[in-house]
Design an enzyme around this catalytic site. Structure first.
Site, mmCIF file in Angstrom:
data_model
loop_
_atom_site.group_PDB
_atom_site.id
_atom_site.type_symbol
_atom_site.label_atom_id
_atom_site.label_comp_id
_atom_site.label_asym_id
_atom_site.label_seq_id
_atom_site.Cartn_x
_atom_site.Cartn_y
_atom_site.Cartn_z
ATOM 1 N N GLY A 1 -10.006 4.402 1.554
ATOM 2 C CA GLY A 1 -10.857 4.901 2.639
ATOM 3 C C GLY A 1 -12.173 4.167 2.746
ATOM 4 O O GLY A 1 -13.221 4.770 2.996
ATOM 5 N N ASP B 1 0.852 -1.198 0.000
ATOM 6 C CA ASP B 1 0.000 0.000 0.000
ATOM 7 C C ASP B 1 0.892 1.254 0.000
ATOM 8 O O ASP B 1 2.114 1.149 0.179
ATOM 9 C CB ASP B 1 -0.903 -0.067 1.249
ATOM 10 C CG ASP B 1 -2.134 0.802 1.132
ATOM 11 O OD1 ASP B 1 -2.494 1.203 0.008
ATOM 12 O OD2 ASP B 1 -2.762 1.076 2.175
ATOM 13 N N HIS B 2 0.274 2.419 -0.187
ATOM 14 C CA HIS B 2 0.956 3.722 -0.278
ATOM 15 C C HIS B 2 2.445 3.708 0.053
ATOM 16 O O HIS B 2 2.831 3.713 1.228
ATOM 17 C CB HIS B 2 0.306 4.718 0.686
ATOM 18 C CG HIS B 2 -1.102 5.007 0.359
ATOM 19 N ND1 HIS B 2 -1.475 5.952 -0.557
ATOM 20 C CD2 HIS B 2 -2.251 4.456 0.811
ATOM 21 C CE1 HIS B 2 -2.786 5.977 -0.650
ATOM 22 N NE2 HIS B 2 -3.289 5.071 0.169
ATOM 23 N N GLY C 1 -9.034 6.355 7.459
ATOM 24 C CA GLY C 1 -9.392 6.512 8.872
ATOM 25 C C GLY C 1 -10.902 6.553 9.064
ATOM 26 O O GLY C 1 -11.659 6.164 8.180
ATOM 27 N N THR D 1 -8.683 0.602 8.397
ATOM 28 C CA THR D 1 -9.079 1.008 9.756
ATOM 29 C C THR D 1 -10.043 0.006 10.387
ATOM 30 O O THR D 1 -9.941 -0.295 11.581
ATOM 31 C CB THR D 1 -9.702 2.419 9.705
ATOM 32 O OG1 THR D 1 -8.731 3.311 9.138
ATOM 33 C CG2 THR D 1 -10.087 2.914 11.084
#
Ligand code: 13P
Length: 286
Positions: free
Chosen positions: A208, A82-83, A180, A232
């Protein structure tokens, strides 16, 4: 069907308009639980690792866990970084055997981001791996990467030029989504997904995912979001199920770690399976 290229997984989801859960795991327990959910649901799945997770567990141990837990697995699975703004970490993960990376150069000017993404795609292709790209930051901090500032969105022509010039497999636009917990209902620009897909049919990554509604998922997946990121929700599930179990352990005066692991594993597996069903990927393993 064992470990497969990420492209094989997202292209099918995109063509059939279902979403593949791309879940950020952070230890052996959550990795095993997500894979077990995929097997139980007969769902293809993308396992994601943040740079923080790669650093905290270590590249070799994390990949050894992945290899061991996916050996003989009967559903299509893929391992994605990821990122990652750090080219050295990208190179290490690709060389080790990750199937895909998100090169996050969203903090760079688009032209420089594009120039470097072309290089990352060439590097990844040499390993048969895929690249996800983005030209504007997704709002929110995820495992130490990102910012709560809302990034300015690039134009549709800039997005299309980036997709065409780089040859990325998945594109991650900012559409009002955020990493988040959402503190207010997000205003999603779903039309942006449709506009990109209409001009350039490429699987879109929905970042997200935690906190979006079933209706938002269904709409965005229908428009082409074939990769749906969830991080999250797994962290919250893991921590809250641990807390609940530990409170009970305190009351009982019974301290048995394997029982704690069994409880958090069951909660993590149930959460992952529920997302696979929500996204329509349950039963789609081939
Ligand atoms: P959430 O943490 O909001 O689920 O987002 C996950 C994500 O997009 C990972 O890149």
């Amino acid at each position: 069907m064992p470990v497969v290229p990420l492209k094989d997984i997202v292209d099918r989801g995109f063509a059939e308009r279902y979403g593949v859960a791309a879940i950020n795991v952070f230890n052996d327990l959550t990795l095993e639980a997500v894979l077990a959910a995929a097997v139980e649901e007969r769902a293809p799945v993308i396992v994601q690792t943040s740079v923080k997770t790669v650093r905290s567990i270590g590249l070799d141990l994390l990949f050894a866990m992945w290899q061991s837990l996916t050996s003989g697995i009967e559903v299509p699975v893929s391992l994605h970084l990821d990122h990652c703004p750090d080219r050295a970490v990208i190179s290490s993960c690709l060389a080790k055997g990750w199937n895909s990376v998100l090169f996050d150069a969203s903090s760079l000017p688009v032209a420089e981001n594009q120039r470097q993404t072309v290089e990352v795609v060439a590097e990844a292709r040499a390993y048969g791996a895929d690249v996800e790209g983005e030209i504007e930051a997704i709002t929110g901090v995820e495992d130490g990467i990102g910012s709560d500032e809302v990034a300015q969105r690039q134009s549709l022509p800039a997005a299309l030029e980036f997709i065409r010039a780089t040859g990325i497999t998945v594109f991650a636009p900012a559409i009002g989504n955020a990493h988040g917990v959402y503190h207010a209902e997000p205003k999603l620009d779903a039309q942006r997904v449709s506009d990109i897909v209409a001009a350039e049919p490429i699987p879109i990554a929905l970042h997200g995912g935690t906190g979006l509604t079933d209706a938002q998922f269904a709409d965005l997946i229908g428009r082409g979001c074939a990769k749906v990121n969830i991080s999250t929700a797994l962290k919250v599930t893991y921590m809250q199920s641990s807390l609940a179990f530990l409170r009970g352990a305190e009351e009982r005066g019974s301290w048995d770690p394997p029982s704690l692991f069994a409880a958090t594993r069951a909660a993590a597996k149930d959460m992952a399976a529920a997302h696979m069903r929500r996204f329509g990927s349950a039963g789609k393993a081939w």
